[in-house]
Design an enzyme around this catalytic site. Structure first.
Site, PDB file in Angstrom:
ATOM      1  N   ASN A   9       0.932  -1.246   0.157  1.00 50.11           N
ATOM      2  CA  ASN A   9      -0.002  -0.058   0.084  1.00 50.11           C
ATOM      3  C   ASN A   9       0.934   1.155  -0.024  1.00 50.11           C
ATOM      4  O   ASN A   9       1.478   1.865   1.000  1.00 50.11           O
ATOM      5  CB  ASN A   9      -0.805  -0.038   1.300  1.00 50.11           C
ATOM      6  CG  ASN A   9      -1.776   1.236   1.594  1.00 50.11           C
ATOM      7  OD1 ASN A   9      -1.765   1.998   0.401  1.00 50.11           O
ATOM      8  ND2 ASN A   9      -2.229   1.243   2.407  1.00 50.11           N
ATOM      9  N   LYS A  11       0.272   4.242  -0.412  1.00 57.77           N
ATOM     10  CA  LYS A  11      -0.226   5.460   0.412  1.00 57.77           C
ATOM     11  C   LYS A  11      -0.230   6.836  -0.368  1.00 57.77           C
ATOM     12  O   LYS A  11      -0.184   6.607  -1.584  1.00 57.77           O
ATOM     13  CB  LYS A  11       0.162   5.600   1.665  1.00 57.77           C
ATOM     14  CG  LYS A  11      -0.200   4.503   2.816  1.00 57.77           C
ATOM     15  CD  LYS A  11       0.129   4.422   4.189  1.00 57.77           C
ATOM     16  CE  LYS A  11      -0.152   2.926   4.886  1.00 57.77           C
ATOM     17  NZ  LYS A  11      -0.172   3.358   6.188  1.00 57.77           N
ATOM     18  N   HIS A  94      -9.409   0.778   4.974  1.00 65.21           N
ATOM     19  CA  HIS A  94      -8.102   1.468   5.454  1.00 65.21           C
ATOM     20  C   HIS A  94      -8.511   2.217   6.909  1.00 65.21           C
ATOM     21  O   HIS A  94      -9.229   3.522   6.742  1.00 65.21           O
ATOM     22  CB  HIS A  94      -7.154   1.912   4.647  1.00 65.21           C
ATOM     23  CG  HIS A  94      -5.907   1.833   5.421  1.00 65.21           C
ATOM     24  ND1 HIS A  94      -5.469   2.632   5.991  1.00 65.21           N
ATOM     25  CD2 HIS A  94      -4.844   1.147   5.022  1.00 65.21           C
ATOM     26  CE1 HIS A  94      -4.126   2.457   6.333  1.00 65.21           C
ATOM     27  NE2 HIS A  94      -3.771   1.414   6.038  1.00 65.21           N
ATOM     28  N   GLU A  96      -6.835   4.646   7.979  1.00 64.66           N
ATOM     29  CA  GLU A  96      -6.737   6.117   7.613  1.00 64.66           C
ATOM     30  C   GLU A  96      -7.909   6.746   7.009  1.00 64.66           C
ATOM     31  O   GLU A  96      -8.180   7.900   7.398  1.00 64.66           O
ATOM     32  CB  GLU A  96      -5.318   6.254   6.630  1.00 64.66           C
ATOM     33  CG  GLU A  96      -4.080   6.057   7.517  1.00 64.66           C
ATOM     34  CD  GLU A  96      -2.979   5.080   6.764  1.00 64.66           C
ATOM     35  OE1 GLU A  96      -2.798   5.235   5.681  1.00 64.66           O
ATOM     36  OE2 GLU A  96      -2.065   4.892   7.575  1.00 64.66           O
ATOM     37  N   GLU A 166      -5.426  -4.875  10.296  1.00 65.52           N
ATOM     38  CA  GLU A 166      -4.340  -4.126  10.673  1.00 65.52           C
ATOM     39  C   GLU A 166      -4.674  -3.160  12.060  1.00 65.52           C
ATOM     40  O   GLU A 166      -5.412  -2.461  11.978  1.00 65.52           O
ATOM     41  CB  GLU A 166      -4.285  -2.821   9.564  1.00 65.52           C
ATOM     42  CG  GLU A 166      -3.765  -3.716   8.316  1.00 65.52           C
ATOM     43  CD  GLU A 166      -3.671  -2.432   7.356  1.00 65.52           C
ATOM     44  OE1 GLU A 166      -2.336  -2.734   6.785  1.00 65.52           O
ATOM     45  OE2 GLU A 166      -4.043  -1.359   7.062  1.00 65.52           O
ATOM     46  N   GLY A 172       2.523   2.252  10.779  1.00 70.50           N
ATOM     47  CA  GLY A 172       3.404   3.005  10.754  1.00 70.50           C
ATOM     48  C   GLY A 172       4.194   3.592  12.056  1.00 70.50           C
ATOM     49  O   GLY A 172       4.856   4.720  12.115  1.00 70.50           O
ATOM     50  N   SER A 212       3.459  -2.109  10.520  1.00 74.84           N
ATOM     51  CA  SER A 212       4.858  -2.050  10.659  1.00 74.84           C
ATOM     52  C   SER A 212       5.737  -3.510  10.470  1.00 74.84           C
ATOM     53  O   SER A 212       6.545  -3.832  11.104  1.00 74.84           O
ATOM     54  CB  SER A 212       5.320  -1.592  12.351  1.00 74.84           C
ATOM     55  OG  SER A 212       4.835  -0.452  12.182  1.00 74.84           O
TER      56      SER A 212
HETATM   57  P1  13P Z   1       3.038   0.255   7.620  1.00 76.67           P
HETATM   58  O1  13P Z   1       3.522  -0.992   6.956  1.00 76.67           O
HETATM   59  O2  13P Z   1       3.716   1.548   7.269  1.00 76.67           O
HETATM   60  O3  13P Z   1       2.777   0.258   9.080  1.00 76.67           O
HETATM   61  O4  13P Z   1       1.656   0.536   7.027  1.00 76.67           O
HETATM   62  C1  13P Z   1       0.753  -0.491   7.058  1.00 76.67           C
HETATM   63  C2  13P Z   1      -0.403  -0.092   6.575  1.00 76.67           C
HETATM   64  O5  13P Z   1      -1.320   0.697   6.757  1.00 76.67           O
HETATM   65  C3  13P Z   1      -0.924  -1.009   5.176  1.00 76.67           C
HETATM   66  O6  13P Z   1      -1.912  -0.729   4.755  1.00 76.67           O
END
Ligand code: 13P
Length: 249
Positions: A9, A11, A94, A96, A166, A172, A212
């Site tokens: 992803n 982002k 997601h 976010e 997740e 992150g 992560s």
């Molecule tokens: P990270 O791997 O940067 O923690 O992000 C995970 C994520 O949100 C994947 O959709």
């Protein structure tokens, strides 16, 4: 046998040029690996058409799509538009998007149905916040997200989904859930799916871990029972670290 999947992803990262370069590198490395895992890169909308031209073994996904079919929705990108780029997958739910863009279970349910109606396969994300984990509500939270987001689908439609667990507090942050936390939630999710759709559908559902995940911890995470791969953020932005994760699955 359910699919092993590693999905990146990206982002809101990379320009189109940088994204195409990264996709080319990922394609070249993945083509060399003798690995049965399905590898997907989910890119910003602006990159999809160009990235589609440089990948073959690697599949393409978007990071979102609209909750409406077409029309006067300035700035939105519909599921049919996403499919027209060559993308096969779309990340929906997601954390976010749930947190920063107020995407409710009801909106996500509409998006999932529109994606499926357009032959776009959702990677449906669920996961609890740190507060919810500390209040020991994590099982209830992920169950409700499934129930409200996708459990009104037919078994045939549900079978097309990939589920990604997740935990929000692991995204992150450099802090992954530990093996026990991952195993108990993934096993719980498969049980919840089995209760709703039966054992066969549950056994065939790929449930990914995200948060992560990186080249150093992927092997351990992927060896956890009921984990079928990963949804990778930061570590998917460098071809070599993403490849190391693909090799770990
Ligand atoms: P990270 O791997 O940067 O923690 O992000 C995970 C994520 O949100 C994947 O959709």
């Amino acid at each position: 046998m359910r699919n092993k999947i590693v999905a990146g992803n990206w982002k809101m990262n990379t320009t189109v040029k940088e994204g195409v370069k990264l996709a080319k590198e990922v394609e070249a490395l993945v083509a060399k690996v003798n690995n049965a895992a399905k590898v997907i890169v989910c890119t910003p909308f602006t990159h999809l058409t160009e990235v589609a031209k440089v990948i073959n073994k690697v599949a393409l996904g978007a990071e979102n799509c609209a909750s409406e079919t077409s029309g006067a929705y300035t700035g939105e990108v519909s599921a049919s538009m996403v499919v027209s780029t060559g993308a096969k997958y779309v990340i929906l739910g997601h954390s976010e998007r749930r947190a920063y863009y107020n995407e409710t279970d009801e909106i996500l349910n509409k998006k999932v149905k529109l994606a499926l109606a357009n032959n776009l396969l959702p990677i449906f994300c669920i996961g609890e916040t740190l507060d919810q984990r500390e209040a020991e509500k994590h099982f209830e939270v992920v169950k409700t997200q499934l129930e409200k987001g996708v459990f009104d689908l037919s078994a045939a439609d549900f079978s097309k989904l990939v589920i990604a667990y997740e935990p929000v507090w692991a995204i992150g942050t450099g802090r992954t859930a530990n093996g026990q936390q991952i195993e108990e939630i993934h096993t719980f999710l498969r049980d919840v799916i089995a209760e709703k759709y039966g054992k066969t559908v549950a056994e065939e559902c790929s449930i990914l871990y995200g948060g992560s995940c990186n080249a150093a911890n992927a092997k351990e995470i992927f060896s956890t029972p009921n984990v079928d791969g990963g949804l990778i953020g930061g570590a998917s932005l460098k071809a070599d670290s993403f490849l190391a994760i693909v090799e770990a699955v």
